[in-house]
Design an enzyme around this catalytic site. Structure first.
Site, PDB file in Angstrom:
ATOM      1  N   SER A  45       0.835  -1.199   0.000  1.00 38.92           N
ATOM      2  CA  SER A  45       0.000   0.000   0.000  1.00 38.92           C
ATOM      3  C   SER A  45       0.872   1.252   0.000  1.00 38.92           C
ATOM      4  CB  SER A  45      -0.969  -0.055   1.183  1.00 38.92           C
ATOM      5  OG  SER A  45      -1.962   0.927   1.081  1.00 38.92           O
ATOM      6  N   ASP A  67     -10.394  -3.254  -4.786  1.00 36.50           N
ATOM      7  CA  ASP A  67      -9.490  -2.286  -4.160  1.00 36.50           C
ATOM      8  C   ASP A  67      -9.544  -0.983  -4.948  1.00 36.50           C
ATOM      9  OD1 ASP A  67      -7.391  -0.835  -3.048  1.00 36.50           O
ATOM     10  OD2 ASP A  67      -5.876  -2.369  -3.407  1.00 36.50           O
ATOM     11  N   HIS A 111      -8.210  -4.904  -0.591  1.00 39.83           N
ATOM     12  CA  HIS A 111      -6.979  -4.277  -0.150  1.00 39.83           C
ATOM     13  C   HIS A 111      -6.575  -4.798   1.226  1.00 39.83           C
ATOM     14  CE1 HIS A 111      -4.026  -1.010  -0.408  1.00 39.83           C
ATOM     15  NE2 HIS A 111      -4.174  -0.891   0.895  1.00 39.83           N
TER      16      HIS A 111
END
Length: 321
Positions: free
Chosen positions: A155, A252, A282
């Site tokens: 991320s 996501d 995610h």
């Protein structure tokens, strides 16, 4: 495909929690730290050690080093945790680091970079660059091989890994064998790629949360949102970067910008392997050992690392698994 049933169960279990963007930063951090107890037990490794070094501004910078079983020197993964440049810690990502350490047979150096809003951009990329150079210089003390280094993260940590690779290319190294970008942030949230609209709500990470993260990270978005050290997809050229693994999740908001970054890397001649994990959302690497498809994704990431460290990174166009 539909959301994986095991992931759907986790989503349902978290429906009662307040939305991140409605919380103060301390409350949001506490909420994210609390989920450590729900994660599966990680893989066994030989040892974990912490070091405190002087950061780029003179402030202390923690690095947690994970060493696999076996005889070194081992290859080295310098890892940057995610959660929007604002949340999470060495502890929230302890399990991911242990699983990568055991699965890839490498030392993992997890970097406790400074978080926004207390330390906004460019504090985090400065810390990550500094830590990577320190790890390369001190590889022998870590039981690692300075000629076999990969940067990686998930991320926001994937963003920092991509930015670190860019900066090492621009600013005289050290050389990397790869960059492991796990559902990375690569672009500013506005206007946003199509997946920002498709997955804006209902799958854990939301568009509103990403806007909250960016709002804390960039003090001057008018001038910083297009800076390649904040949004690496804005870099003028990606040529000459190390081989990359880019993974994404079907559900996501960041899916499309990550896959677009993989395509830009490939177009620039960079060897790329890109996987879209269908049915997942995610943050799925947190659930390795608890969700079957997440366990498979972790095994893929560890396998890519092993091959990258050996100088033969696997290549494939965007594959749906």
């Amino acid at each position: 495909m539909p959301v994986d049933p095991q992931i759907q169960a986790l989503l349902e279990a978290g429906r009662h929690l307040p939305r991140t963007e409605t919380l103060s930063v301390p409350a949001a951090r506490a909420q994210y730290e609390a989920r450590i107890a729900a994660m599966a037990p990680p893989a066994r490794i030989a040892r974990v050690e912490e070091r405190v070094i002087e950061g780029p501004t003179g402030l202390p910078l923690r690095i947690r080093a994970y060493t696999p079983e076996g005889q070194g020197p081992f290859p080295l993964l310098v890892f940057f945790h995610g959660s929007g440049f604002v949340l999470c810690s060495l502890d929230t990502h302890d399990g991911i680091c242990r699983n990568l350490c055991a699965g890839a047979g490498c030392v993992v150096a997890s970097v406790d970079y400074r978080l926004a809003p207390e330390h906004p951009f460019p504090a985090a990329p400065e810390d990550c660059l500094h830590a990577t150079r320190w790890c390369a210089a001190q590889a022998a003390a870590l039981g690692a091989d300075p000629a076999r280094i990969v940067v990686g993260g998930d991320s926001a940590g994937g963003n920092l890994a991509a930015v670190t690779a860019l900066r090492l290319r621009e600013e005289s190294g050290p050389a990397l064998l790869g960059q492991m970008l796990l559902y990375p942030v690569t672009d500013w949230h506005s206007p946003g790629w199509p997946s920002y609209a498709e997955n804006a709500e209902g799958y854990g990470l939301t568009r509103a949360t990403m806007e909250w993260f960016w709002g804390h990270y960039l003090p001057d978005p008018a001038t910083q949102a297009a800076h390649p050290h904040a949004a690496p997809i804005k870099a003028e050229s990606l040529a000459g970067l190390p081989p990359a693994l880019v993974t994404t999740a079907e559900y996501d908001p960041l899916r499309d910008e990550a896959e677009a970054y993989a395509e830009r890397l490939r177009a620039a001649g960079v060897p790329v392997a890109c996987t879209r994990w269908l049915g997942l959302n995610h943050g799925f690497y947190f659930w390795s050992g608890r969700v079957d498809r997440c366990t498979a994704a972790m095994a893929e990431a560890a396998g890519w690392l092993r091959e990258a460290f050996a100088g033969r990174p696997p290549l494939w166009a965007t594959t749906h698994r």
